[in-house]
Design an enzyme around this catalytic site. Structure first.
Site, mmCIF file in Angstrom:
data_model
loop_
_atom_site.group_PDB
_atom_site.id
_atom_site.type_symbol
_atom_site.label_atom_id
_atom_site.label_comp_id
_atom_site.label_asym_id
_atom_site.label_seq_id
_atom_site.Cartn_x
_atom_site.Cartn_y
_atom_site.Cartn_z
ATOM 1 N N HIS A 305 0.587 -1.330 -0.297
ATOM 2 C CA HIS A 305 0.007 -0.372 -0.129
ATOM 3 C C HIS A 305 0.680 1.370 -0.028
ATOM 4 C CE1 HIS A 305 -3.746 -1.624 1.576
ATOM 5 N NE2 HIS A 305 -3.211 -2.701 1.296
ATOM 6 N N GLU A 380 3.546 -0.095 3.691
ATOM 7 C CA GLU A 380 3.515 1.658 3.622
ATOM 8 C C GLU A 380 4.695 2.467 2.722
ATOM 9 O OE1 GLU A 380 -0.362 3.042 2.949
ATOM 10 O OE2 GLU A 380 -1.486 1.976 4.793
HETATM 11 ZN ZN LIG Z 1 -4.050 1.220 1.132
#
Ligand SMILES: [Zn+2]
Length: 431
Positions: A305, A380
């Site tokens: 992500h 992330e």
């Molecule tokens: Zn996400």
């Protein structure tokens, strides 16, 4: 003349696409207590705002606020005595800038159908065709598998990369996917780079020799196409919850069968709507089926992500897996590997439990992965030049290759550590 006309129409089309964000603003909100943070969170929820990160004491949060809601949101913040700054006055301008920069970079691209370059963000069609091309070119190691079809009928296809055609049960499996949140464009280079280093430009042969890989580059194809054609900040899939486009979409990363429905939204209009039940969506079923099919030798699952420069592990309710110490250790080792080669202006990675670092979340892919794989993480990736407060999801063309390269440094460490643990466990079991 005709060319000019078509060119102008294209530009107009692009401009029109971002019109929905005219006057939208990004706010940075600072809270001085947990209670104040909860208050802000509730208001953001009630207004159905797109929260990019929750505000906690000591770390401001970011939220996207539509033009028509700015007044009421600011009124609330003022009444509650909450500190805030408007970081972006008009989001549309930022989106147009991104288009322009990406188009300039793409014009110089050296991509071909057999080699997707790291100078542009590739479309779904380009990525999908590329998978076939690789399977044709490298039939001894690459297989393309159709995992299922999206709500709108697009193929959800992934690569199996293996020197033993997945027949050697002693080998650990590493599974990674990107773009389940389709607006997180910078995650695509991470999976494409991994494919590149495992198939085309193999410089560390142990990784392919000792490990079987599954790579799903576009986990949410409908949403991804939609971010290119209609709405750059679209996050969910394209489920028509009420039969039309009003309040469409399910947040796929709240749809997995792990604490489903406990820290997500019941409202289809919300960006964290969890769907009508666990695995109600065909897209999450594909990921589930891959995990289930390989559960006996799945050593590592990575769900990629953006943004925030973080490596997060379960569980989203703050509880920890039984091997949390090892999970944390391998997370730190992956983060250190990335930090060693990251751009100096980007901050170091943060490693920790999802709820402690980010926010409570249920039904997440990596939480589900943790039920079956000893090591499971959400990455992330960094925001645009680490200006997380400014352009969180936007892609700097110059960062595309670096995003792939630096993330791969982390993935390699994770894969080797998880594979070693897998072999050790097997050796003990055979004794
Ligand atoms: Zn996400």
């Amino acid at each position: 003349m005709k060319f000019l006309l078509i060119f102008s129409l294209c530009i107009l089309g692009v401009l029109a696409k971002h019109e929905i964000y005219e006057g939208h603003a990004v706010y940075e909100v600072e809270v001085n207590s947990i209670d104040q943070g909860k208050l802000v969170h509730d208001v953001e929820d009630n207004l159905f705002l797109d929260v990019w990160s929750d505000a906690v004491p000591g770390r401001p949060g970011q939220v996207l606020v539509p033009k028509v809601q700015r007044e009421v949101f600011e009124h609330f913040l003022n009444e509650a005595g909450v500190q805030y700054k408007v970081q972006v006055e008009n989001v549309r301008e930022q989106l147009e800038l991104e288009d322009q920069l990406l188009a300039e970079a793409a014009a110089k691209s050296n991509s071909s159908s057999s080699r997707l370059g790291f100078d542009k963000i590739h479309t779904f069609a380009e990525v999908d065709a590329y998978l076939d091309q690789l399977a044709r070119q490298y039939p001894n190691v690459v297989t393309v598998v159709l995992g299922g079809r999206s709500i709108e009928g697009r193929p959800i296809r992934y690569l199996r990369i293996s020197t033993t055609n997945f027949q050697d049960a002693r080998k650990p499996v590493v599974f990674m996917q990107s773009l389940i949140h389709c607006r997180e464009w910078v995650t695509l280079p991470a999976t494409l780079y991994a494919i590149h280093k495992l198939v085309i430009d193999v410089t560390e042969s142990d990784l392919v020799r000792d490990i079987d890989w599954i790579i799903l580059p576009v986990a949410n194809p409908d949403g991804y196409v939609f971010t290119h054609s209609n709405d750059r900040y679209w996050r969910k899939n394209r489920r028509l919850n009420f039969g039309g486009t009003v309040c469409a979409g399910v947040d796929l990363n709240r749809n997995f069968d792990m604490n489903w429905g406990t820290a997500s939204s019941t409202n289809p209009c919300s960006d964290t709507f969890h769907g009508t039940g666990p695995f109600s969506e065909p897209e999450t079923a594909v990921t589930r089926n891959i995990i289930q099919a390989h559960r006996n030798r799945l050593a590592l699952f990575l769900d990629i992500h953006s943004f925030g420069s973080m490596i997060l592990y379960g569980f989203g309710d703050g509880s920890l897996p039984s091997n949390a110490l090892q999970v944390n250790l391998v997370g730190v080792q992956m983060a250190q590997a990335i930090d060693r080669v990251k751009w100096p202006q980007n901050r170091n990675y943060i490693v920790g439990n999802i709820m402690n670092v980010l926010y409570a979340a249920s039904g997440g892919a990596s939480d589900y992965g943790q039920l079956f794989a000893p090591y499971s993480y959400t990455y992330e990736l960094p925001a645009w030049r680490n200006n997380s407060w400014l352009q969180g999801f936007l892609v700097d063309p110059e960062f595309i290759e670096q995003a792939g390269f630096e993330t791969w440094e982390g993935i390699k460490v994770g894969a080797r550590r998880a594979a070693a643990a897998f072999r050790q466990r097997n050796a003990v079991e055979r004794k």
